[in-house]
Design an enzyme around this catalytic site. Structure first.
Site, mmCIF file in Angstrom:
data_model
loop_
_atom_site.group_PDB
_atom_site.id
_atom_site.type_symbol
_atom_site.label_atom_id
_atom_site.label_comp_id
_atom_site.label_asym_id
_atom_site.label_seq_id
_atom_site.Cartn_x
_atom_site.Cartn_y
_atom_site.Cartn_z
ATOM 1 N N CYS A 2 0.851 -1.190 0.000
ATOM 2 C CA CYS A 2 0.000 0.000 0.000
ATOM 3 C C CYS A 2 0.887 1.240 0.000
ATOM 4 O O CYS A 2 1.889 1.317 0.702
ATOM 5 C CB CYS A 2 -0.940 0.096 1.181
ATOM 6 S SG CYS A 2 -2.136 -1.219 1.240
ATOM 7 N N ARG A 27 3.920 -0.454 -4.762
ATOM 8 C CA ARG A 27 3.634 -0.916 -3.402
ATOM 9 C C ARG A 27 2.306 -1.671 -3.311
ATOM 10 O O ARG A 27 1.955 -2.202 -2.259
ATOM 11 C CB ARG A 27 3.594 0.266 -2.438
ATOM 12 C CG ARG A 27 4.886 1.053 -2.398
ATOM 13 C CD ARG A 27 4.748 2.216 -1.472
ATOM 14 N NE ARG A 27 4.665 1.802 -0.095
ATOM 15 C CZ ARG A 27 5.689 1.615 0.712
ATOM 16 N NH1 ARG A 27 6.918 1.836 0.270
ATOM 17 N NH2 ARG A 27 5.523 1.233 1.962
ATOM 18 N N TRP A 74 -2.708 -2.769 -1.665
ATOM 19 C CA TRP A 74 -2.389 -4.183 -1.751
ATOM 20 C C TRP A 74 -3.262 -4.830 -0.674
ATOM 21 O O TRP A 74 -3.040 -4.621 0.510
ATOM 22 C CB TRP A 74 -0.914 -4.434 -1.469
ATOM 23 C CG TRP A 74 -0.499 -5.862 -1.680
ATOM 24 C CD1 TRP A 74 -0.096 -6.444 -2.843
ATOM 25 C CD2 TRP A 74 -0.449 -6.900 -0.682
ATOM 26 N NE1 TRP A 74 0.191 -7.772 -2.642
ATOM 27 C CE2 TRP A 74 -0.009 -8.079 -1.325
ATOM 28 C CE3 TRP A 74 -0.729 -6.957 0.678
ATOM 29 C CZ2 TRP A 74 0.146 -9.281 -0.657
ATOM 30 C CZ3 TRP A 74 -0.572 -8.164 1.345
ATOM 31 C CH2 TRP A 74 -0.132 -9.322 0.675
ATOM 32 N N ASN A 100 -1.696 2.514 5.544
ATOM 33 C CA ASN A 100 -0.772 1.443 5.148
ATOM 34 C C ASN A 100 -0.387 0.666 6.406
ATOM 35 O O ASN A 100 -0.034 1.283 7.404
ATOM 36 C CB ASN A 100 0.465 2.074 4.496
ATOM 37 C CG ASN A 100 1.622 1.106 4.329
ATOM 38 O OD1 ASN A 100 2.775 1.509 4.425
ATOM 39 N ND2 ASN A 100 1.358 -0.145 4.086
ATOM 40 N N GLY A 101 -0.498 -0.667 6.342
ATOM 41 C CA GLY A 101 -0.139 -1.480 7.513
ATOM 42 C C GLY A 101 -1.324 -2.323 7.929
ATOM 43 O O GLY A 101 -2.259 -2.538 7.155
ATOM 44 N N GLU A 485 16.913 -18.522 -7.013
ATOM 45 C CA GLU A 485 16.582 -17.158 -7.437
ATOM 46 C C GLU A 485 16.029 -17.149 -8.873
ATOM 47 O O GLU A 485 15.062 -16.449 -9.173
ATOM 48 C CB GLU A 485 17.843 -16.273 -7.310
ATOM 49 C CG GLU A 485 17.716 -14.845 -7.796
ATOM 50 C CD GLU A 485 16.635 -14.028 -7.116
ATOM 51 O OE1 GLU A 485 16.015 -14.485 -6.152
ATOM 52 O OE2 GLU A 485 16.384 -12.913 -7.591
ATOM 53 N N LYS A 489 12.298 -15.787 -9.731
ATOM 54 C CA LYS A 489 12.086 -14.692 -10.696
ATOM 55 C C LYS A 489 11.109 -15.142 -11.777
ATOM 56 O O LYS A 489 10.204 -14.410 -12.140
ATOM 57 C CB LYS A 489 13.411 -14.289 -11.374
ATOM 58 C CG LYS A 489 14.339 -13.431 -10.564
ATOM 59 C CD LYS A 489 13.990 -11.981 -10.557
ATOM 60 C CE LYS A 489 13.569 -11.461 -9.231
ATOM 61 N NZ LYS A 489 14.274 -11.638 -8.043
ATOM 62 N N GLU A 492 7.423 -15.589 -10.350
ATOM 63 C CA GLU A 492 6.721 -14.380 -9.920
ATOM 64 C C GLU A 492 6.408 -13.455 -11.103
ATOM 65 O O GLU A 492 5.442 -12.711 -11.066
ATOM 66 C CB GLU A 492 7.488 -13.629 -8.825
ATOM 67 C CG GLU A 492 8.740 -12.928 -9.280
ATOM 68 C CD GLU A 492 9.419 -12.120 -8.179
ATOM 69 O OE1 GLU A 492 8.721 -11.507 -7.365
ATOM 70 O OE2 GLU A 492 10.658 -12.105 -8.147
ATOM 71 N N HIS A 508 16.738 -37.384 -5.681
ATOM 72 C CA HIS A 508 16.000 -37.881 -4.506
ATOM 73 C C HIS A 508 14.514 -37.569 -4.595
ATOM 74 O O HIS A 508 13.841 -37.464 -3.572
ATOM 75 C CB HIS A 508 16.592 -37.291 -3.221
ATOM 76 C CG HIS A 508 18.010 -37.721 -2.984
ATOM 77 N ND1 HIS A 508 18.339 -39.010 -2.627
ATOM 78 C CD2 HIS A 508 19.176 -37.048 -3.104
ATOM 79 C CE1 HIS A 508 19.656 -39.106 -2.511
ATOM 80 N NE2 HIS A 508 20.194 -37.930 -2.806
ATOM 81 N N LYS A 607 6.009 -4.346 -3.786
ATOM 82 C CA LYS A 607 7.458 -4.226 -3.596
ATOM 83 C C LYS A 607 7.860 -4.298 -2.118
ATOM 84 O O LYS A 607 8.793 -4.985 -1.762
ATOM 85 C CB LYS A 607 7.923 -2.900 -4.200
ATOM 86 C CG LYS A 607 9.415 -2.667 -4.129
ATOM 87 C CD LYS A 607 10.109 -3.269 -5.304
ATOM 88 C CE LYS A 607 11.609 -3.145 -5.226
ATOM 89 N NZ LYS A 607 12.235 -4.309 -5.878
HETATM 90 C C1 F6R Z 1 11.459 -11.045 -5.400
HETATM 91 C C2 F6R Z 1 11.533 -10.022 -4.375
HETATM 92 C C3 F6R Z 1 11.100 -10.377 -2.996
HETATM 93 C C4 F6R Z 1 11.900 -9.591 -1.952
HETATM 94 C C5 F6R Z 1 11.353 -9.885 -0.547
HETATM 95 C C6 F6R Z 1 12.174 -9.208 0.529
HETATM 96 O O1 F6R Z 1 11.893 -10.562 -6.637
HETATM 97 O O2 F6R Z 1 11.900 -8.900 -4.638
HETATM 98 O O3 F6R Z 1 11.191 -11.745 -2.778
HETATM 99 O O4 F6R Z 1 13.245 -9.947 -2.040
HETATM 100 O O5 F6R Z 1 10.026 -9.445 -0.459
HETATM 101 O O6 F6R Z 1 12.220 -7.841 0.336
HETATM 102 P P1 F6R Z 1 13.326 -6.931 0.976
HETATM 103 O O7 F6R Z 1 14.628 -7.271 0.366
HETATM 104 O O8 F6R Z 1 12.895 -5.536 0.645
HETATM 105 O O9 F6R Z 1 13.314 -7.197 2.454
#
Ligand code: F6R
Length: 612
Positions: A2, A27, A74, A100-101, A485, A489, A492, A508, A607
């Site tokens: 948010c 956000r 969000w 927000n929160g 990773e 990527k 998502e 396994h 984000k």
């Molecule tokens: C994936 C991604 C998330 C963040 C996670 C932690 O591409 O960006 O998995 O890495 O939400 O976020 P931070 O690093 O901001 O604590």
């Protein structure tokens, strides 16, 4: 999670808030809304979906004024519909709140208010806030006193902004645990969830601390109080982010721009941190107490998502280079598993945003156990930077694409540098060894440039994989994290199911997944487990899986085994996670674009994950 914005100024509040909301859209983008005061009249507009939907709604139902608030959501409590969209009003529609929160005790408060005859329209936790304020004002309290009383009733993490037709020249706010920034320029004053949303209009800022609340007057003055209603002073700082840092600069998406920024960022980290002649790494932000660092017996790395993958690489660095026992914990797990720790354990929290609620909660848990916490953050004004005992700036610049790319490589680089820094303090490395490592690190920017110059190879592959339903990523040792990773990527961004495995674990169980329809990305650059990765490749080939390899330049053997091969410039194995992840970032980006997804704003994500 948010984004909230509030504005007082000489410009049209509607257009300023729309621009700011578009920049805060990373956000959350389930729904959005705006509330504006015009000569004492409160006008509220909301729309489901992205800010563009709100913009269209406003064209049909315009608002005017020069004081207002906005929100991009969000969803936490209640689905993404117009009723649940913020701002929320009191029952008389005299005041509006954007939040927000999470208000953790909203259920009890809601019941209390229902008992008093209030009717709730939304399923959100937020709606209790305007009702609490309204209720206190009905008893005769001023809005200021009602606000103060109401926040004393709230539990959880929140930041909210509020306008009221009773006080149409003030912007009210309260903050506890979620980010909120006061920012001002010549004729414009804001409250915002982050800084990039308000540049270039805002020139200086103050990060509102947890427990602070107050209001902004129409002359821009910030009136600040603590929870006990004692006045507080504050100091603003110049905003260093430039408008160009927050724009796409001719790239179609922020994500692609951020992938291509990596050589520049790695170069500037090297320039700032490495002193090659003295074989030293510079951490001017570090704690001054080197003797304490020398005595450490254990490090616990805590983080989430992509930052957790960086931590997995970091464990190898801290154990191999600094010779220190290292554990890696997912933030949300560390917090609840009551870990056994002692005074010579240090916690290293990694977070791009510096606002991740799970990581913040585990920092509080660590501090409650009297552990020292150092945070590696990309936002040095963030809550995590403030709450840790010390922080290290990741120096990646604002990352706007929801999927983390440049912050990840900056995290991994900082972890190897920190391991090397500790190795010197702990007398476990020789000057010559460090010099050799730093000269290898210095090659990284050019090596990343070389990889990026071949981005078109991966772009072509993306057409072949856009219909795939499952993907497997395999890696060993340091590059097990790279496999995880790569899989994260891809899933998502393109919504293709993808899983990463340690190569040795594959037989396994997961090998049962392999058919001729499943692409398997094998990270097989030269290192001590290289031969073992070749065995993995043969195993997949025997079962007709499609093989994609990330191999070292000049390795014909691997290239020949593969259906698709991408060559990485030769580097020392320790640095391979930084290079190997780049083609995987590109793969996820291009597959996402091919499938018509939105790589900057994947569905259901946000984000900054500021809820636990
Ligand atoms: C994936 C991604 C998330 C963040 C996670 C932690 O591409 O960006 O998995 O890495 O939400 O976020 P931070 O690093 O901001 O604590």
């Amino acid at each position: 999670m948010c984004g909230i914005i509030a504005y007082i100024g000489s410009k049209s509040v509607e257009s300023v808030i729309l621009v700011c909301l578009t920049r805060l859209e990373y956000r959350g983008y389930d729904s959005a809304g705006i509330a504006v005061l015009n000569n004492g009249e409160l006008q509220v507009r909301k729309a489901v979906g992205k800010i563009k939907e709100l913009e269209m709604h406003l064209q049909a139902h315009p608002v005017t004024g020069n004081i207002g608030i906005g929100h991009t959501r969000w969803a936490t409590h209640g689905e993404a519909n117009q009723i649940n969209a913020h701002p929320h009003t009191d029952s008389q529609k005299n005041l509006a709140v954007a939040h927000n929160g999470i208000i953790e005790n909203y259920y009890e408060l809601r019941h209390e208010m229902l008992g008093k005859g209030y009717v709730f329209h939304s399923e959100t936790d937020t709606e209790v806030i305007p009702y609490l304020i309204e209720d206190k004002m009905k008893e005769g309290a001023s809005i200021e006193d009602a606000l103060h009383h109401s926040i004393s009733r709230l539990k959880g993490r929140y930041a909210f902004v509020l306008i009221s037709d009773r006080q149409d020249k003030k912007l009210f706010f309260a903050c506890d645990g979620s980010p909120l920034i006061y920012a001002k320029g010549e004729n414009d004053v804001f409250l915002s969830s982050d800084i990039p949303a308000v540049v270039p209009l805002a020139k200086e800022n103050y990060y509102i601390r947890s427990g602070e609340w107050g209001w902004i007057k129409d002359d821009g003055e910030l009136v600040l109080f603590d929870k006990k209603k004692s006045p507080k002073t504050y100091e603003t700082h110049q905003i260093k982010i430039e408008a160009k840092d927050t724009e796409k600069n001719n790239f179609p998406h922020f994500m692609l721009k951020e992938i291509f920024e990596q050589p520049k960022i790695i170069r500037s980290i090297i320039e700032k941190r490495i002193c090659l002649d003295e074989a030293k790494v510079l951490f001017p932000e570090k704690e001054s107490d080197n003797s304490y660092l020398g005595r450490l017996s254990r490090i616990v790395l805590i983080s989430a998502g992509t930052s957790w993958h960086a931590a997995l690489v970091g464990k190898h660095y801290l154990e191999n280079i600094a010779k220190i026992t290292t554990e890696v914990d997912i933030s949300s797990e560390f917090r609840y598993r009551n870990p056994i720790v002692s005074g010579d354990t240090k916690v290293l929290a990694i977070s791009q945003s510096g606002e991740t609620a799970d990581t913040l909660a585990s920092i509080y848990e660590a501090k409650a156990k009297f552990l020292r916490v150092i945070a590696f953050v990309n936002n040095t004004y963030s809550t995590i930077a403030r709450e840790a005992n010390a922080y290290v700036d990741l120096l990646a610049g604002p990352e706007i694409g929801v999927a983390s790319t440049k912050a990840y490589t900056a995290q991994v680089l900082h972890l190897i540098l920190y391991a090397s820094f500790l190795s010197e303090i702990r007398w476990v490395s020789k000057k010559e060894e460090r010099k050799k490592l730093y000269s290898e690190i210095k090659k990284l920017p050019e090596q990343i440039e070389e990889i990026l110059s071949q981005a078109d190879i991966i772009k072509q592959w993306a057409c072949d994989f856009k219909q795939s339903k499952d993907f497997v990523f395999l890696g060993r040792g340091l590059n097990h994290a790279t496999a995880l990773e790569g899989a994260l990527k891809l899933k998502e961004l393109s919504y293709i199911h993808a899983s990463g495995y340690a190569g040795g674990e594959f037989k396994h169980g997961p090998i049962a997944l392999i058919t001729d329809q499943v692409p398997v990305v094998c990270i097989a650059t030269k290192c001590e487990t290289y031969e073992k990765m070749l065995s993995n490749i043969e195993e997949v080939k025997a079962r007709k899986g499609k093989i994609i390899t990330i191999s070292s330049k000049g390795d014909e053997k691997t290239a020949k085994l593969a259906d698709y091969n991408f060559s990485i410039p030769e580097c020392i194995p320790l640095l391979s996670p930084i290079l190997n992840v780049i083609p995987l970032q590109l793969l996820s980006y291009y597959v996402s674009v091919e499938r018509g997804c939105q790589p900057d704003q994947p569905r259901n994500l946000a984000k900054s994950v500021t809820v636990e």
